[in-house]
Design a protein around this motif. Structure first.
Motif, PDB file in Angstrom:
ATOM      1  N   MET A  43       0.761  -1.041  -0.415  1.00 41.67           N
ATOM      2  CA  MET A  43      -0.119  -0.583  -0.185  1.00 41.67           C
ATOM      3  C   MET A  43       0.717   1.015   0.298  1.00 41.67           C
ATOM      4  O   MET A  43       2.585   1.525   0.622  1.00 41.67           O
ATOM      5  CB  MET A  43      -1.225   0.220   1.388  1.00 41.67           C
ATOM      6  CG  MET A  43      -2.137   1.344   1.318  1.00 41.67           C
ATOM      7  SD  MET A  43      -3.295   1.101   2.543  1.00 41.67           S
ATOM      8  CE  MET A  43      -4.447   1.187   1.933  1.00 41.67           C
ATOM      9  N   VAL A  44       0.405   2.425  -0.802  1.00 38.71           N
ATOM     10  CA  VAL A  44       1.361   3.445  -0.966  1.00 38.71           C
ATOM     11  C   VAL A  44       0.609   4.454   0.095  1.00 38.71           C
ATOM     12  O   VAL A  44      -0.699   4.904   0.617  1.00 38.71           O
ATOM     13  CB  VAL A  44       1.487   3.522  -2.437  1.00 38.71           C
ATOM     14  CG1 VAL A  44       1.976   5.116  -2.710  1.00 38.71           C
ATOM     15  CG2 VAL A  44       1.537   2.996  -3.340  1.00 38.71           C
ATOM     16  N   ASN A  45       1.835   5.015   0.708  1.00 32.49           N
ATOM     17  CA  ASN A  45       1.270   5.939   1.520  1.00 32.49           C
ATOM     18  C   ASN A  45       0.786   7.376   0.997  1.00 32.49           C
ATOM     19  O   ASN A  45       2.121   7.902   0.034  1.00 32.49           O
ATOM     20  CB  ASN A  45       2.066   6.584   2.676  1.00 32.49           C
ATOM     21  CG  ASN A  45       2.133   7.263   4.217  1.00 32.49           C
ATOM     22  OD1 ASN A  45       0.659   8.134   3.116  1.00 32.49           O
ATOM     23  ND2 ASN A  45       2.802   8.113   4.829  1.00 32.49           N
TER      24      ASN A  45
END
Length: 73
Positions: free
Chosen positions: A1-3
């Motif tokens: 998951m990308v912040n």
């Protein structure tokens, strides 16, 4: 998951209270069961009104009935 959150945000050009409305009213969402929703929808169509007005009308009449029974006991 990308912040996707930044480490910092610049709010120096922000305007405090831009969307604040002191007299705003909040309408609570009311979720009707499917059979009740269909009944109200049909009744509102017959009465040539909208569902919200029909529900309010039914609740007001029930409120009056309940209040009259409470005070006669």
């Amino acid at each position: 998951m990308v912040n996707i959150m930044k480490n910092e945000y610049d709010f120096s050009q922000g305007e405090r209270g831009k969307f604040y409305h002191p007299n705003a009213e909040f309408n609570l969402p009311i979720y009707l069961e499917p059979d009740i929703s269909e009944f109200i929808k049909k009744l509102a169509t017959v009465k040539q009104t909208d569902m919200s007005s029909m529900v309010n009308s039914l609740l007001k009449s029930n409120k009056e009935l309940i209040e009259s029974l409470q005070y006669t006991s």
